[in-house]
Scaffold this motif. Structure first.
Motif, mmCIF file in Angstrom:
data_model
loop_
_atom_site.group_PDB
_atom_site.id
_atom_site.type_symbol
_atom_site.label_atom_id
_atom_site.label_comp_id
_atom_site.label_asym_id
_atom_site.label_seq_id
_atom_site.Cartn_x
_atom_site.Cartn_y
_atom_site.Cartn_z
ATOM 1 N N LYS A 1 49.986 22.243 79.157
ATOM 2 C CA LYS A 1 50.115 20.851 78.702
ATOM 3 C C LYS A 1 51.575 20.518 78.395
ATOM 4 C CE LYS A 1 48.364 17.533 75.307
ATOM 5 N NZ LYS A 1 47.514 17.325 74.111
ATOM 6 N N ALA A 2 52.283 21.450 77.769
ATOM 7 C CA ALA A 2 53.703 21.240 77.472
ATOM 8 C C ALA A 2 54.507 21.084 78.758
ATOM 9 C CB ALA A 2 54.239 22.400 76.639
ATOM 10 N N ASN B 1 51.454 22.425 65.594
ATOM 11 C CA ASN B 1 51.156 23.417 66.628
ATOM 12 C C ASN B 1 52.299 23.613 67.615
ATOM 13 O OD1 ASN B 1 48.320 24.083 65.942
ATOM 14 N ND2 ASN B 1 47.970 21.919 66.420
ATOM 15 N N THR B 2 52.710 22.549 68.281
ATOM 16 C CA THR B 2 53.686 22.681 69.368
ATOM 17 C C THR B 2 54.770 21.605 69.317
ATOM 18 O OG1 THR B 2 52.368 21.306 70.858
ATOM 19 C CG2 THR B 2 51.971 23.688 70.923
ATOM 20 N N ALA B 3 55.857 21.900 70.013
ATOM 21 C CA ALA B 3 56.938 20.931 70.209
ATOM 22 C C ALA B 3 57.536 21.169 71.587
ATOM 23 C CB ALA B 3 58.003 21.061 69.135
ATOM 24 N N VAL B 4 57.871 20.089 72.270
ATOM 25 C CA VAL B 4 58.488 20.137 73.591
ATOM 26 C C VAL B 4 59.893 19.560 73.437
ATOM 27 C CG1 VAL B 4 58.358 19.299 75.959
ATOM 28 C CG2 VAL B 4 56.250 19.908 74.736
ATOM 29 N N VAL B 5 60.905 20.390 73.727
ATOM 30 C CA VAL B 5 62.295 20.032 73.423
ATOM 31 C C VAL B 5 63.143 20.091 74.687
ATOM 32 C CG1 VAL B 5 64.315 20.600 72.011
ATOM 33 C CG2 VAL B 5 62.001 21.011 71.111
ATOM 34 N N TYR B 6 64.063 19.131 74.800
ATOM 35 C CA TYR B 6 64.933 19.035 75.979
ATOM 36 C C TYR B 6 66.378 18.819 75.556
ATOM 37 C CZ TYR B 6 66.978 17.149 80.276
ATOM 38 O OH TYR B 6 67.776 16.930 81.367
ATOM 39 N N TRP C 1 59.810 27.571 63.716
ATOM 40 C CA TRP C 1 59.297 27.382 65.069
ATOM 41 C C TRP C 1 59.631 28.617 65.898
ATOM 42 C CZ3 TRP C 1 56.234 23.456 66.624
ATOM 43 C CH2 TRP C 1 56.237 22.264 65.886
ATOM 44 N N PHE C 2 58.648 29.076 66.676
ATOM 45 C CA PHE C 2 58.836 30.209 67.570
ATOM 46 C C PHE C 2 58.961 29.703 69.001
ATOM 47 C CE2 PHE C 2 56.283 31.684 63.980
ATOM 48 C CZ PHE C 2 57.061 32.744 63.519
ATOM 49 N N GLU C 3 59.858 30.334 69.750
ATOM 50 C CA GLU C 3 60.052 29.934 71.144
ATOM 51 C C GLU C 3 58.992 30.608 72.021
ATOM 52 O OE1 GLU C 3 64.150 29.809 73.083
ATOM 53 O OE2 GLU C 3 63.151 31.444 74.172
ATOM 54 N N ILE C 4 58.259 29.784 72.760
ATOM 55 C CA ILE C 4 57.207 30.282 73.654
ATOM 56 C C ILE C 4 57.720 30.397 75.085
ATOM 57 C CG2 ILE C 4 54.886 29.840 74.549
ATOM 58 C CD1 ILE C 4 55.026 30.557 71.539
ATOM 59 N N ARG D 1 53.527 32.751 67.119
ATOM 60 C CA ARG D 1 54.262 33.483 68.154
ATOM 61 C C ARG D 1 53.615 33.398 69.531
ATOM 62 N NH1 ARG D 1 58.673 36.112 66.443
ATOM 63 N NH2 ARG D 1 58.774 36.787 64.255
ATOM 64 N N THR D 2 52.388 32.942 69.594
ATOM 65 C CA THR D 2 51.717 32.802 70.884
ATOM 66 C C THR D 2 51.002 31.459 70.944
ATOM 67 O OG1 THR D 2 49.699 33.875 70.057
ATOM 68 C CG2 THR D 2 51.351 35.288 71.115
ATOM 69 N N LEU D 3 50.760 31.014 72.170
ATOM 70 C CA LEU D 3 50.007 29.783 72.404
ATOM 71 C C LEU D 3 48.991 30.052 73.513
ATOM 72 C CD1 LEU D 3 52.467 26.721 72.558
ATOM 73 C CD2 LEU D 3 50.682 27.137 70.866
ATOM 74 N N PRO D 4 47.848 29.374 73.456
ATOM 75 C CA PRO D 4 46.912 29.468 74.586
ATOM 76 C C PRO D 4 47.583 28.941 75.863
ATOM 77 C CG PRO D 4 45.882 28.404 72.688
ATOM 78 C CD PRO D 4 47.338 28.528 72.382
#
Length: 200
Positions: free
Chosen positions: A175-176, A140-145, A60-63, A166-169
């Motif tokens: 949305k995240a 695709n994505t993950a939202v972490v807290y 996972w890459f940090e966005i 490494r990139t996201l739209p």
């Protein structure tokens, strides 16, 4: 000799507790630097339902992230490796001042009733820190807290947007952020992670 009744002792304890709390705030806040403290204990946001630990494993890459004292570089990424049904290995890395820095830790499912409530520790002597998966599609994505509670007087928020690339739209990033906002987590101070030139 002075005498104290019960109400006086309670008032004295309350004042002493408040004084100690304010001293702790004054002492700890400069140490955490980038974090912004919030009064009260940590919130308890809903996490991903029916979370599948195996599907979450991998790179996972940090966005984006809330500013932290321990992440000062760029090219942040984490690689999760499945160990058992409720544990995993994690290797996180960043490039800081031209040097690749890595750290290895272990993770577990801390709450079997809520398998998305993970805990991660990068030291044998430190307890697991919360690493809660609020939302993920695994591909695709993950939202972490995460949240650190200081004597239930105040807490420090940590939040990350992760991706398999490494990139996201921008729409995916928005949305995240909406996911955080829907759970009353303030990410207005979130910064984008520099992921340019990482594979050169």
């Amino acid at each position: 000799m002075w005498g104290f009744n019960g109400s006086c002792l309670q008032a004295l304890k309350a004042n002493l507790t408040m004084a100690i709390s304010l001293m702790l705030v004054a002492f700890i806040v400069p140490l955490v630097g980038a974090q912004v403290p919030h009064w009260g204990s940590c919130p308890e946001p809903d996490v991903q339902a029916s979370f599948n630990l195996k599907l979450f494993m991998g790179r996972w890459f940090e966005i984006g992230r809330l500013p932290t004292q321990f992440e000062k570089g760029g090219c942040m990424e984490s690689n999760f490796t499945f160990k058992t049904n409720n544990s995993f290995r994690v290797v996180s890395s960043q490039i800081q001042k031209g040097t690749l820095r890595t750290i290895e830790g272990t993770g577990v499912i801390e709450d079997q009733m809520h398998p998305a409530k993970l805990g991660i520790s990068f030291s044998y002597v430190l307890p697991y820190s919360p690493y809660w998966i609020l939302s993920t599609d695994y591909v695709n994505t993950a939202v972490v807290y995460s949240c650190t509670d200081v004597l239930r007087v105040f807490h420090l928020d940590f939040a990350w947007i992760l991706a398999r690339t490494r990139t996201l739209p921008e729409s995916a990033v928005d949305k995240a952020k909406e996911t955080f906002a829907s759970k009353n987590i303030d990410v207005t101070r979130m910064i984008a992670t520099n992921q340019r030139g990482c594979d050169e």
